[in-house]
Design an enzyme around this catalytic site. Structure first.
Site, PDB file in Angstrom:
ATOM      1  N   GLN A  66      52.272  16.901  -2.048  1.00 49.35           N
ATOM      2  CA  GLN A  66      52.441  16.768  -3.378  1.00 49.35           C
ATOM      3  C   GLN A  66      53.647  17.442  -4.078  1.00 49.35           C
ATOM      4  O   GLN A  66      54.343  16.863  -4.513  1.00 49.35           O
ATOM      5  CB  GLN A  66      51.038  17.124  -3.961  1.00 49.35           C
ATOM      6  CG  GLN A  66      51.184  16.963  -5.488  1.00 49.35           C
ATOM      7  CD  GLN A  66      49.774  17.456  -6.166  1.00 49.35           C
ATOM      8  OE1 GLN A  66      48.530  16.845  -5.507  1.00 49.35           O
ATOM      9  NE2 GLN A  66      49.625  18.211  -7.260  1.00 49.35           N
ATOM     10  N   ASP A  67      53.818  18.627  -3.980  1.00 49.51           N
ATOM     11  CA  ASP A  67      55.036  19.355  -4.425  1.00 49.51           C
ATOM     12  C   ASP A  67      54.921  20.847  -3.743  1.00 49.51           C
ATOM     13  O   ASP A  67      54.053  21.143  -3.086  1.00 49.51           O
ATOM     14  CB  ASP A  67      55.017  19.641  -6.111  1.00 49.51           C
ATOM     15  CG  ASP A  67      53.452  20.453  -6.493  1.00 49.51           C
ATOM     16  OD1 ASP A  67      52.563  20.654  -5.614  1.00 49.51           O
ATOM     17  OD2 ASP A  67      53.711  20.847  -7.443  1.00 49.51           O
ATOM     18  N   PRO A  68      56.191  21.573  -3.947  1.00 46.15           N
ATOM     19  CA  PRO A  68      56.287  22.751  -3.018  1.00 46.15           C
ATOM     20  C   PRO A  68      55.132  23.513  -3.386  1.00 46.15           C
ATOM     21  O   PRO A  68      54.541  23.690  -4.522  1.00 46.15           O
ATOM     22  CB  PRO A  68      57.605  23.073  -3.543  1.00 46.15           C
ATOM     23  CG  PRO A  68      58.366  22.023  -3.830  1.00 46.15           C
ATOM     24  CD  PRO A  68      57.210  21.146  -4.598  1.00 46.15           C
ATOM     25  N   ASN A  97      52.221  21.612  -9.559  1.00 45.31           N
ATOM     26  CA  ASN A  97      52.598  20.139 -10.149  1.00 45.31           C
ATOM     27  C   ASN A  97      53.233  20.189 -11.536  1.00 45.31           C
ATOM     28  O   ASN A  97      53.091  19.087 -12.140  1.00 45.31           O
ATOM     29  CB  ASN A  97      51.129  19.346 -10.059  1.00 45.31           C
ATOM     30  CG  ASN A  97      51.275  17.937  -9.788  1.00 45.31           C
ATOM     31  OD1 ASN A  97      52.098  17.602  -9.129  1.00 45.31           O
ATOM     32  ND2 ASN A  97      50.266  17.103 -10.234  1.00 45.31           N
TER      33      ASN A  97
END
Length: 167
Positions: free
Chosen positions: A58-60, A127
């Site tokens: 999804q994201d880091p 996010n």
């Protein structure tokens, strides 16, 4: 082909110029992960011609010292996040593979592209960069891999990644 060749069309657009200005502003005004020099690390580690598997996150990770530019990967000095622990459990349960290294660089060098849909995130705010514009860029990467390569396996771990199936 190289990532430079693959990405040239999108990097020359007004969209990407705007995205990169937003990213630079975020790094200048707030704490952002991964370190700026690791934003494109997944692409640096896994050459386009070597891509055999794509794992999409999804994201880091958003806590200090976790994000290193590869989805699901963290540095050895930090505790493994729950998602990485779950991956290790599944590796052991499904394949009998016991993995201890939390850094997944070796996977990247073996042709596993560890790509987050969003390449940056504000510290301690998961996010938070989902609307910055990264997904158009990473969707472009996914499409180019799909269009230009054969027999690439896409691993969609979790509900977020599975939504990519139709994008």
């Amino acid at each position: 082909m190289t990532w430079t060749e693959i990405l040239a069309p999108i990097k020359s657009t007004e969209y990407f110029t705007t995205l990169w200005e937003k990213v630079k502003n975020e790094y200048a005004t707030t704490k952002v992960f991964p370190p700026k020099n690791q934003i494109f690390r997944a692409l640096e580690l896994t050459a386009f011609d070597d891509v055999e598997v794509v794992i999409i996150g999804q994201d880091p990770y958003h806590n200090d010292y976790q994000a290193n530019g590869l989805c699901f990967s963290v540095s050895e000095q930090v505790t493994a996040p729950p998602s990485l622990k779950n991956i290790f459990i599944e590796l052991k349960d499904d394949l009998g593979v016991v993995r201890t290294s939390k850094e997944l660089d070796d996977w990247g060098r073996q042709g596993v592209l560890l790509l987050n849909a969003t390449l940056t995130v504000r510290a301690h705010s998961p996010n938070s960069h989902k609307d910055l514009g990264w997904e158009k860029f990473t969707n472009f990467i996914i499409k180019e891999i799909s269009d230009k390569k054969e027999n690439v396996v896409f691993v969609l771990w979790g509900a977020f990644a599975q939504k990519k199936l139709n994008s």
